[in-house]
Design a protein around this motif. Structure first.
Motif, PDB file in Angstrom:
ATOM      1  N   GLY A 171       0.823  -1.205   0.000  1.00 46.57           N
ATOM      2  CA  GLY A 171       0.000   0.000   0.000  1.00 46.57           C
ATOM      3  C   GLY A 171       0.852   1.249   0.000  1.00 46.57           C
ATOM      4  O   GLY A 171       2.083   1.188  -0.118  1.00 46.57           O
TER       5      GLY A 171
ATOM      6  N   LYS B  67      -0.677  -5.039  -5.637  1.00 44.73           N
ATOM      7  CA  LYS B  67       0.495  -5.409  -4.842  1.00 44.73           C
ATOM      8  C   LYS B  67       0.135  -6.460  -3.802  1.00 44.73           C
ATOM      9  O   LYS B  67       0.879  -7.422  -3.587  1.00 44.73           O
ATOM     10  CB  LYS B  67       1.068  -4.172  -4.148  1.00 44.73           C
ATOM     11  CG  LYS B  67       1.759  -3.187  -5.067  1.00 44.73           C
ATOM     12  CD  LYS B  67       2.331  -2.036  -4.256  1.00 44.73           C
ATOM     13  CE  LYS B  67       3.046  -1.030  -5.132  1.00 44.73           C
ATOM     14  NZ  LYS B  67       3.590   0.110  -4.341  1.00 44.73           N
TER      15      LYS B  67
ATOM     16  N   ASP C  12      -2.970  -1.225  -1.749  1.00 42.54           N
ATOM     17  CA  ASP C  12      -2.871  -1.408  -3.199  1.00 42.54           C
ATOM     18  C   ASP C  12      -3.269  -2.850  -3.503  1.00 42.54           C
ATOM     19  O   ASP C  12      -2.537  -3.787  -3.158  1.00 42.54           O
ATOM     20  CB  ASP C  12      -1.445  -1.122  -3.664  1.00 42.54           C
ATOM     21  CG  ASP C  12      -1.317  -1.133  -5.187  1.00 42.54           C
ATOM     22  OD1 ASP C  12      -1.847  -2.063  -5.820  1.00 42.54           O
ATOM     23  OD2 ASP C  12      -0.669  -0.219  -5.730  1.00 42.54           O
TER      24      ASP C  12
END
Length: 260
Positions: free
Chosen positions: A209, A222, A219
Motif C-alpha cells: 500500500g 500489490k 494497493d
C-alpha cells in the motif's frame, strides 16, 4: 440467410452445454457466454461473445481430470496459492476452509521466522537450535519450564485476540481491546481481508500500500502478488521445519547437514 439466427442460436446453446462449458474440458473457469442480436443490412445476425477466464491450476502439472482428487469442486482457485490440493476433503465446508486457510497462513509465518532464526542463530553462536534455550553460552539461558511458561503467557494473549478477531472481525481494534488506546487505530484491518491487516503498524514499509497524508491506502494489485508469494514461501518453510525436526531427532542441525 433465414437460417443464420438458428445457426447462431445453436452455437450459443452448444457453448452453454455441460460438455463444452465445464471448466474441466474447456478451461473457461465458469466464464459466461453472451448472445447479442445485431442487425446488419437486410439480414439479422447474432454475435456470440465468450468471456474466457483463467483455467484452474492443478497441483499435478498437466493434469486436469481425475475427479475431486485432482480438481476438487469445492476449491475454485480464488484463494492465493490454490492448486486444488485437498485429498482429504478438509475444505468442503466453507467455514472450515476459511479456518484452515487462516491456520495455514499463521503456521507458515511462524515457520518462516523460525527457519531464519535457526540459520542465523546457529551461524552466529554455534549452538544447535534445539539446545539454544538452555545452553550456558546463550544470551539469556532459561530452563524448559521457564521458556514454556513465558511462551504460553505471551503467545496466549496474542493468539486469544486473534481467535476472537477471527470470529468477530475488527473487534480487537477498539480502544478497550488494547493496553495502548492511543494507537488502537493502527490495529484496524486496513485491507478488509482476514489475515491481511496491513496498515501502518503491520505494513510499516508500505509493501502492499501507500501512505497519503498519514493515511494508509492498500494497493490491491500489490497485495494479491504478495499474498501468493507469501503462501508459497510459507509452505516451503513448513516443509523445511518438518525436516529440521527429523534432523534434530538424530542430533543433527541444518548447517551441520550442509557440512557448514
Amino acid at each position: 440467410m433465414a437460417a443464420a439466427p438458428t445457426s447462431a442460436g445453436a452455437i450459443a446453446n452448444g457453448l452453454r452445454s455441460p460438455f463444452l462449458y465445464s471448466p474441466r474440458w474447456c478451461g473457461l473457469g465458469g466464464a459466461k457466454v453472451a448472445v447479442a442480436p445485431r442487425t446488419g443490412g437486410s439480414a439479422r445476425r447474432m454475435v456470440v461473445a465468450a468471456a474466457v477466464g483463467a483455467p484452474k491450476k492443478s497441483w499435478i502439472p498437466g493434469v486436469r481430470g481425475g475427479g475431486n482428487l485432482i480438481d476438487p469442486e469445492w476449491l475454485d482457485g480464488s484463494l492465493p496459492g490454490d492448486y486444488g490440493f485437498d485429498p482429504l476433503g478438509l475444505g468442503k465446508d466453507p467455514a472450515f476452509l476459511k479456518w484452515y486457510r487462516e491456520a495455514e497462513l499463521i503456521h507458515g509465518r511462524w515457520a518462516m521466522a523460525a527457519v531464519v532464526g535457526i540459520f542465523v542463530g546457529q551461524a552466529w553462536s554455534g549452538i544447535p537450535w534445539f539446545e539454544a534455550g538452555a545452553d550456558p553460552g546463550a544470551l539469556a539461558p532459561f530452563s524448559f519450564p521457564t521458556l514454556l511458561g513465558t511462551q504460553l503467557l505471551l503467545m496466549g494473549w496474542v493468539e486469544s485476540k486473534r481467535w476472537v478477531d477471527f470470529f468477530d472481525p475488527d473487534s480487537q481494534s477498539v480502544e478497550w481491546a488494547t493496553p495502548w488506546s492511543k494507537t488502537a487505530e493502527n490495529f484496524a484491518n486496513a485491507t478488509g481481508e482476514q489475515g491481511y491487516p496491513g496498515g501502518k503498524f503491520f505494513d510499516p514499509l508500505s509493501f502492499a500500500g501507500t501512505i497519503d497524508n498519514g493515511v494508509y491506502i492498500p494497493d490491491t494489485d500489490k497485495l494479491e502478488r504478495l499474498k501468493l508469494a507469501e503462501i508459497k514461501h510459507a509452505r516451503l518453510a513448513m516443509v523445511a521445519m518438518l525436516i529440521f525436526y527429523f534432523e534434530a531427532g538424530q542430533g543433527k542441525t541444518p548447517l551441520g547437514a550442509l557440512g557448514l
